[in-house]
Motif scaffolding. Structure first.
Motif, PDB file in Angstrom:
ATOM      1  N   PRO A  98      66.826 -53.062  28.823  1.00  0.00           N
ATOM      2  CA  PRO A  98      68.317 -53.321  29.219  1.00  0.00           C
ATOM      3  C   PRO A  98      69.202 -53.355  28.107  1.00  0.00           C
ATOM      4  O   PRO A  98      68.737 -54.249  27.227  1.00  0.00           O
ATOM      5  CB  PRO A  98      67.891 -54.417  30.147  1.00  0.00           C
ATOM      6  CG  PRO A  98      66.492 -54.506  30.568  1.00  0.00           C
ATOM      7  CD  PRO A  98      65.791 -53.858  29.508  1.00  0.00           C
ATOM      8  N   SER A  99      70.353 -53.236  28.329  1.00  0.00           N
ATOM      9  CA  SER A  99      71.320 -53.232  27.408  1.00  0.00           C
ATOM     10  C   SER A  99      72.338 -54.258  27.659  1.00  0.00           C
ATOM     11  O   SER A  99      73.506 -54.140  27.606  1.00  0.00           O
ATOM     12  CB  SER A  99      71.963 -51.978  26.956  1.00  0.00           C
ATOM     13  OG  SER A  99      72.738 -51.246  28.178  1.00  0.00           O
ATOM     14  N   ARG A 100      71.796 -55.421  28.504  1.00  0.00           N
ATOM     15  CA  ARG A 100      72.560 -56.659  28.773  1.00  0.00           C
ATOM     16  C   ARG A 100      72.083 -57.805  28.957  1.00  0.00           C
ATOM     17  O   ARG A 100      70.627 -57.836  28.256  1.00  0.00           O
ATOM     18  CB  ARG A 100      73.019 -56.133  30.275  1.00  0.00           C
ATOM     19  CG  ARG A 100      71.760 -56.276  31.204  1.00  0.00           C
ATOM     20  CD  ARG A 100      72.313 -55.739  32.867  1.00  0.00           C
ATOM     21  NE  ARG A 100      71.282 -55.894  33.781  1.00  0.00           N
ATOM     22  CZ  ARG A 100      70.309 -54.941  33.968  1.00  0.00           C
ATOM     23  NH1 ARG A 100      70.017 -53.924  33.163  1.00  0.00           N
ATOM     24  NH2 ARG A 100      69.253 -55.367  34.646  1.00  0.00           N
ATOM     25  N   GLU A 101      72.540 -58.680  29.226  1.00  0.00           N
ATOM     26  CA  GLU A 101      72.184 -60.184  29.248  1.00  0.00           C
ATOM     27  C   GLU A 101      70.916 -60.374  30.505  1.00  0.00           C
ATOM     28  O   GLU A 101      71.308 -59.856  31.665  1.00  0.00           O
ATOM     29  CB  GLU A 101      73.063 -61.240  29.434  1.00  0.00           C
ATOM     30  CG  GLU A 101      72.697 -62.602  29.326  1.00  0.00           C
ATOM     31  CD  GLU A 101      73.838 -63.623  29.318  1.00  0.00           C
ATOM     32  OE1 GLU A 101      74.095 -64.418  28.018  1.00  0.00           O
ATOM     33  OE2 GLU A 101      74.498 -63.715  30.393  1.00  0.00           O
ATOM     34  N   VAL A 102      69.821 -60.694  30.280  1.00  0.00           N
ATOM     35  CA  VAL A 102      68.860 -60.951  31.096  1.00  0.00           C
ATOM     36  C   VAL A 102      68.200 -62.181  31.239  1.00  0.00           C
ATOM     37  O   VAL A 102      68.375 -63.255  30.410  1.00  0.00           O
ATOM     38  CB  VAL A 102      67.573 -59.881  31.023  1.00  0.00           C
ATOM     39  CG1 VAL A 102      68.083 -58.596  31.075  1.00  0.00           C
ATOM     40  CG2 VAL A 102      67.118 -60.273  29.383  1.00  0.00           C
ATOM     41  N   ASP A 103      67.604 -62.514  32.528  1.00  0.00           N
ATOM     42  CA  ASP A 103      66.861 -63.845  32.429  1.00  0.00           C
ATOM     43  C   ASP A 103      65.582 -63.796  31.468  1.00  0.00           C
ATOM     44  O   ASP A 103      64.665 -62.861  31.689  1.00  0.00           O
ATOM     45  CB  ASP A 103      66.295 -64.202  34.048  1.00  0.00           C
ATOM     46  CG  ASP A 103      67.405 -64.524  34.730  1.00  0.00           C
ATOM     47  OD1 ASP A 103      68.410 -65.196  34.332  1.00  0.00           O
ATOM     48  OD2 ASP A 103      67.508 -64.171  35.910  1.00  0.00           O
ATOM     49  N   VAL A 104      65.385 -64.597  30.656  1.00  0.00           N
ATOM     50  CA  VAL A 104      63.916 -64.718  29.862  1.00  0.00           C
ATOM     51  C   VAL A 104      63.089 -65.574  30.264  1.00  0.00           C
ATOM     52  O   VAL A 104      63.522 -66.759  30.675  1.00  0.00           O
ATOM     53  CB  VAL A 104      64.715 -64.970  28.120  1.00  0.00           C
ATOM     54  CG1 VAL A 104      63.469 -64.996  27.486  1.00  0.00           C
ATOM     55  CG2 VAL A 104      65.526 -64.048  27.957  1.00  0.00           C
ATOM     56  N   LEU A 105      61.976 -65.376  30.366  1.00  0.00           N
ATOM     57  CA  LEU A 105      60.778 -65.931  30.929  1.00  0.00           C
ATOM     58  C   LEU A 105      59.948 -66.689  29.785  1.00  0.00           C
ATOM     59  O   LEU A 105      59.654 -67.846  29.872  1.00  0.00           O
ATOM     60  CB  LEU A 105      59.778 -65.233  31.683  1.00  0.00           C
ATOM     61  CG  LEU A 105      60.144 -64.357  32.933  1.00  0.00           C
ATOM     62  CD1 LEU A 105      59.196 -63.610  33.344  1.00  0.00           C
ATOM     63  CD2 LEU A 105      60.838 -65.530  33.759  1.00  0.00           C
ATOM     64  N   THR A 106      59.882 -66.138  28.738  1.00  0.00           N
ATOM     65  CA  THR A 106      59.216 -66.731  27.437  1.00  0.00           C
ATOM     66  C   THR A 106      59.955 -68.085  26.837  1.00  0.00           C
ATOM     67  O   THR A 106      61.147 -67.818  26.627  1.00  0.00           O
ATOM     68  CB  THR A 106      59.072 -65.723  26.255  1.00  0.00           C
ATOM     69  OG1 THR A 106      58.481 -64.476  26.861  1.00  0.00           O
ATOM     70  CG2 THR A 106      58.127 -66.200  25.151  1.00  0.00           C
ATOM     71  N   PRO A 107      59.275 -69.052  26.686  1.00  0.00           N
ATOM     72  CA  PRO A 107      60.199 -70.358  26.235  1.00  0.00           C
ATOM     73  C   PRO A 107      60.758 -69.898  24.933  1.00  0.00           C
ATOM     74  O   PRO A 107      60.085 -69.464  24.065  1.00  0.00           O
ATOM     75  CB  PRO A 107      58.981 -71.423  26.128  1.00  0.00           C
ATOM     76  CG  PRO A 107      57.896 -70.952  27.431  1.00  0.00           C
ATOM     77  CD  PRO A 107      58.038 -69.388  27.061  1.00  0.00           C
TER      78      PRO A 107
END
Length: 204
Positions: free
Chosen positions: A175-184
């Motif tokens: 993706p070329s946008r802001e996303v939810d990140v799972l990795t701490p």
């Protein structure tokens, strides 16, 4: 009947037949005598990722009187869920992980396992659920895990690999946008410092 001991990138535990490449635990036993999961899916802050075999040790049956065994597709999945390499069965990897942590945070020496566990426990949980944060996908290191529309993806190069318990599916563009990140965040910092996690063969 599969036991509830397989971990997804959100840190959730499921009962599925696949086992994956890595074993781990969350600091002790948190399953009930009937081998179901109790209300709090961890025993302590010590969430680790281990090898499947070490010095010929055998545990039978799984989820018996001792700690609650967990399984991960690969190390990328374990890191996303908030687990770190074990200092006993994976000492070389754990030492590299701690050294990268020290570089990322400007420490004069690598932190101890309990020091890292205290930081990670605050980063991986919000109440009893998964803590996520927002970031631009383009700036994430390889091995980071993101969530888009409730689906977990691992980022590698310019691609986003859809995750499943059986392996990664056909890659999509990153993706070329802001996303939810799972990795701490602290684990992302370690990845940015050159720590390379083990990938499932389906990642290509």
């Amino acid at each position: 009947m599969p036991l509830p001991n397989r971990v997804d990138p959100f840190g959730r535990i499921a009962a599925v037949p696949e086992r994956g490449l890595f074993l781990g635990n969350r600091g002790g036993r948190f399953h009930r005598d009937d081998r179901t999961i109790g209300p709090r899916p961890w025993a302590s802050r010590q969430w680790i990722c281990c090898v499947l075999a070490f010095k010929g040790r055998r545990r039978a049956p799984l989820m018996g009187r001792g700690y609650t065994e967990l399984f991960f597709l690969d190390e990328v999945t374990a890191l996303a869920a908030g687990h770190r390499p074990c200092f006993e069965c994976r000492r070389a990897d754990a030492t590299r992980f701690a050294a990268a942590w020290a570089r990322a945070k400007g420490l004069s020496k690598p932190p101890s396992a309990p020091e890292m566990d205290a930081v990670l426990h605050g980063e991986r949980l919000e109440g009893r659920g998964k803590r996520t944060w927002r970031a631009e996908a383009a700036g994430l290191p390889d091995g980071a895990m993101i969530a888009v529309g409730g689906q977990a993806f691992a980022v590698r190069g310019g691609k986003a690999l859809p995750w499943s318990f059986g392996g990664y599916r056909t890659a999509l563009p990153r993706p070329s946008r802001e996303v939810d990140v799972l990795t701490p965040p602290s684990i992302l910092a370690v990845l940015n410092q050159g720590f390379t996690p083990a990938w499932h063969p389906s990642a290509g």
